[in-house]
Design a protein around this motif. Sequence first.
Motif, PDB file in Angstrom:
ATOM      1  N   LEU A  43       0.900  -1.245  -0.015  1.00 42.03           N
ATOM      2  CA  LEU A  43       0.040  -0.066  -0.091  1.00 42.03           C
ATOM      3  C   LEU A  43       0.764   1.150   0.041  1.00 42.03           C
ATOM      4  O   LEU A  43       0.483   2.387  -0.646  1.00 42.03           O
ATOM      5  N   TYR A  44       2.105   1.306   0.689  1.00 42.47           N
ATOM      6  CA  TYR A  44       2.713   2.293   0.782  1.00 42.47           C
ATOM      7  C   TYR A  44       3.293   2.768  -0.686  1.00 42.47           C
ATOM      8  O   TYR A  44       3.507   3.912  -0.965  1.00 42.47           O
ATOM      9  N   PHE A  45       3.802   1.506  -1.325  1.00 45.83           N
ATOM     10  CA  PHE A  45       4.385   2.063  -2.613  1.00 45.83           C
ATOM     11  C   PHE A  45       3.230   2.328  -3.878  1.00 45.83           C
ATOM     12  O   PHE A  45       3.693   2.981  -4.782  1.00 45.83           O
ATOM     13  N   GLN A  46       1.996   1.938  -3.305  1.00 47.46           N
ATOM     14  CA  GLN A  46       0.995   2.370  -4.265  1.00 47.46           C
ATOM     15  C   GLN A  46       0.227   3.669  -4.185  1.00 47.46           C
ATOM     16  O   GLN A  46      -0.480   4.010  -4.895  1.00 47.46           O
ATOM     17  N   ARG A  47       0.585   4.294  -3.001  1.00 50.47           N
ATOM     18  CA  ARG A  47      -0.408   5.344  -2.514  1.00 50.47           C
ATOM     19  C   ARG A  47       0.044   6.522  -3.491  1.00 50.47           C
ATOM     20  O   ARG A  47      -1.238   7.366  -3.325  1.00 50.47           O
ATOM     21  N   GLU A  48       0.855   6.793  -4.198  1.00 52.41           N
ATOM     22  CA  GLU A  48       0.764   7.896  -5.116  1.00 52.41           C
ATOM     23  C   GLU A  48       0.586   7.580  -6.606  1.00 52.41           C
ATOM     24  O   GLU A  48       0.593   8.489  -7.432  1.00 52.41           O
ATOM     25  N   VAL A  49       0.424   6.318  -6.930  1.00 55.74           N
ATOM     26  CA  VAL A  49      -0.016   6.015  -8.202  1.00 55.74           C
ATOM     27  C   VAL A  49      -1.305   6.110  -8.310  1.00 55.74           C
ATOM     28  O   VAL A  49      -2.164   5.631  -7.706  1.00 55.74           O
ATOM     29  N   LYS A  50      -1.941   6.797  -9.448  1.00 54.43           N
ATOM     30  CA  LYS A  50      -3.146   6.872 -10.000  1.00 54.43           C
ATOM     31  C   LYS A  50      -3.456   5.956 -11.062  1.00 54.43           C
ATOM     32  O   LYS A  50      -2.823   5.491 -11.954  1.00 54.43           O
ATOM     33  N   LEU A  51      -4.803   5.307 -10.795  1.00 53.31           N
ATOM     34  CA  LEU A  51      -5.249   4.291 -11.842  1.00 53.31           C
ATOM     35  C   LEU A  51      -5.369   5.305 -13.452  1.00 53.31           C
ATOM     36  O   LEU A  51      -5.997   6.466 -13.131  1.00 53.31           O
ATOM     37  N   PRO A  52      -5.219   4.816 -14.339  1.00 53.34           N
ATOM     38  CA  PRO A  52      -5.293   5.387 -15.447  1.00 53.34           C
ATOM     39  C   PRO A  52      -6.662   5.808 -16.000  1.00 53.34           C
ATOM     40  O   PRO A  52      -7.737   5.201 -15.731  1.00 53.34           O
ATOM     41  N   GLY A  53      -6.780   7.132 -15.959  1.00 55.28           N
ATOM     42  CA  GLY A  53      -8.179   7.878 -16.354  1.00 55.28           C
ATOM     43  C   GLY A  53      -9.016   8.353 -15.191  1.00 55.28           C
ATOM     44  O   GLY A  53     -10.009   8.510 -15.270  1.00 55.28           O
ATOM     45  N   THR A  54      -8.417   8.080 -14.110  1.00 56.33           N
ATOM     46  CA  THR A  54      -9.268   8.230 -12.604  1.00 56.33           C
ATOM     47  C   THR A  54      -8.241   9.096 -11.886  1.00 56.33           C
ATOM     48  O   THR A  54      -6.978   9.220 -11.948  1.00 56.33           O
ATOM     49  N   ASN A  55      -9.037   9.583 -10.734  1.00 54.62           N
ATOM     50  CA  ASN A  55      -8.154  10.063  -9.595  1.00 54.62           C
ATOM     51  C   ASN A  55      -8.124   9.358  -8.611  1.00 54.62           C
ATOM     52  O   ASN A  55      -7.717   9.547  -7.372  1.00 54.62           O
ATOM     53  N   LEU A  56      -8.411   7.942  -8.711  1.00 55.86           N
ATOM     54  CA  LEU A  56      -8.373   7.103  -7.575  1.00 55.86           C
ATOM     55  C   LEU A  56      -6.905   6.314  -7.507  1.00 55.86           C
ATOM     56  O   LEU A  56      -6.307   5.878  -8.616  1.00 55.86           O
ATOM     57  N   SER A  57      -6.492   6.477  -6.312  1.00 53.55           N
ATOM     58  CA  SER A  57      -4.969   5.945  -6.204  1.00 53.55           C
ATOM     59  C   SER A  57      -5.160   4.454  -6.318  1.00 53.55           C
ATOM     60  O   SER A  57      -6.076   3.674  -6.145  1.00 53.55           O
ATOM     61  N   LEU A  58      -4.048   3.687  -6.621  1.00 53.84           N
ATOM     62  CA  LEU A  58      -4.018   2.431  -6.859  1.00 53.84           C
ATOM     63  C   LEU A  58      -4.098   1.639  -5.346  1.00 53.84           C
ATOM     64  O   LEU A  58      -4.573   0.703  -5.297  1.00 53.84           O
ATOM     65  N   ALA A  59      -3.556   2.369  -4.409  1.00 52.41           N
ATOM     66  CA  ALA A  59      -3.617   1.759  -3.134  1.00 52.41           C
ATOM     67  C   ALA A  59      -5.137   1.623  -2.481  1.00 52.41           C
ATOM     68  O   ALA A  59      -5.329   0.818  -1.943  1.00 52.41           O
ATOM     69  N   ALA A  60      -6.030   2.836  -2.944  1.00 51.37           N
ATOM     70  CA  ALA A  60      -7.614   3.002  -2.678  1.00 51.37           C
ATOM     71  C   ALA A  60      -7.997   1.763  -3.341  1.00 51.37           C
ATOM     72  O   ALA A  60      -8.941   1.350  -2.732  1.00 51.37           O
ATOM     73  N   ALA A  61      -7.695   1.361  -4.569  1.00 45.11           N
ATOM     74  CA  ALA A  61      -8.459   0.353  -5.413  1.00 45.11           C
ATOM     75  C   ALA A  61      -7.813  -0.976  -4.772  1.00 45.11           C
ATOM     76  O   ALA A  61      -8.699  -1.995  -4.943  1.00 45.11           O
ATOM     77  N   THR A  62      -6.714  -1.126  -4.154  1.00 43.52           N
ATOM     78  CA  THR A  62      -6.209  -2.257  -3.890  1.00 43.52           C
ATOM     79  C   THR A  62      -6.672  -2.745  -2.309  1.00 43.52           C
ATOM     80  O   THR A  62      -6.831  -3.810  -2.095  1.00 43.52           O
TER      81      THR A  62
END
Length: 284
Positions: A43-62
């Motif tokens: 989660l820490y390494f995903q927190r700044e990554v955005k899902l393509p085409g959205t404002n949702l972070s990868l950590a929020a989706a994971t």
Amino acid sequence: MNATTHAVKLGLARGWIEFRHSLTSSTDMYFNALISLAFVVVLYFQREVKLPGTNLSLAAATLPSMLALLVAVGGLVGTVGTLAVEREDGTLLRAKAMPHGMTGYLIGRIVSTSTAGLVTLLIVLAAGLILVPSMLGTGPGGWLMFAWVIVLGLLATLPLGAVVGSLTSNPQAAAGFSMLTIGALTSASGIFYPITSMPEWLQTVSQIFPLYWLGLGMRSAFLPDSAVTAEIGQSWRFFETTGVLGLWAVAGLLLAPPILRRMAKRESGSLVQERRERAMQRVS
């Protein structure tokens, strides 16, 4: 008080005692800490990554998928492993000797495994809320859905773990079989990627098993409404989630006790002693 009610009370007491004992076991605590740390690091390494085409972070989706997987792993893998060990050391044989002992044993196993699993889940959730502040905006409905899915998910996977565990002959086989089972279900259930990207036949198969519905329920609790477009039918399907998980829970609670009793009938003191001697020979 009839025998069944007495067995249920003993099972609840046993489960709570085993859970408290696990909190003082260094092996159990290290294992839970290691699992929690692994999820938090992701989660820490995903927190700044955005899902393509959205404002949702990868950590929020994971995060919702992680929580769903923790429920399934705790219910299925934890139960399979413990059952195999307690079959080896004679615990199951002693339970068989008591009136309604297998019912009490199963309830105790459900209580101890679910409470231990909840500790790990809450640790990951707390860290996730820190790393993904947007999750703090989850409303009362989302938290209610979160709690509801946990209860149904544990009731659906814990008895299933007992059934799977009864099919193995030793702890090593149990570990391999349970990991293979949870790995196959995870791969086919759209836990970490949209299930709509998979072939339609595989989508149909995945909806038979509880892990898909656990993930869907967790996502519906925490993700924004816009994320529903990645789901089958573009719907969170609350009633279907409740129905399928409920059916697995009822089926497991009905089938697990007789299956465990049938397995226990094959147990005897001589078999337990023979397994102990073989284990000692392997060590020596």
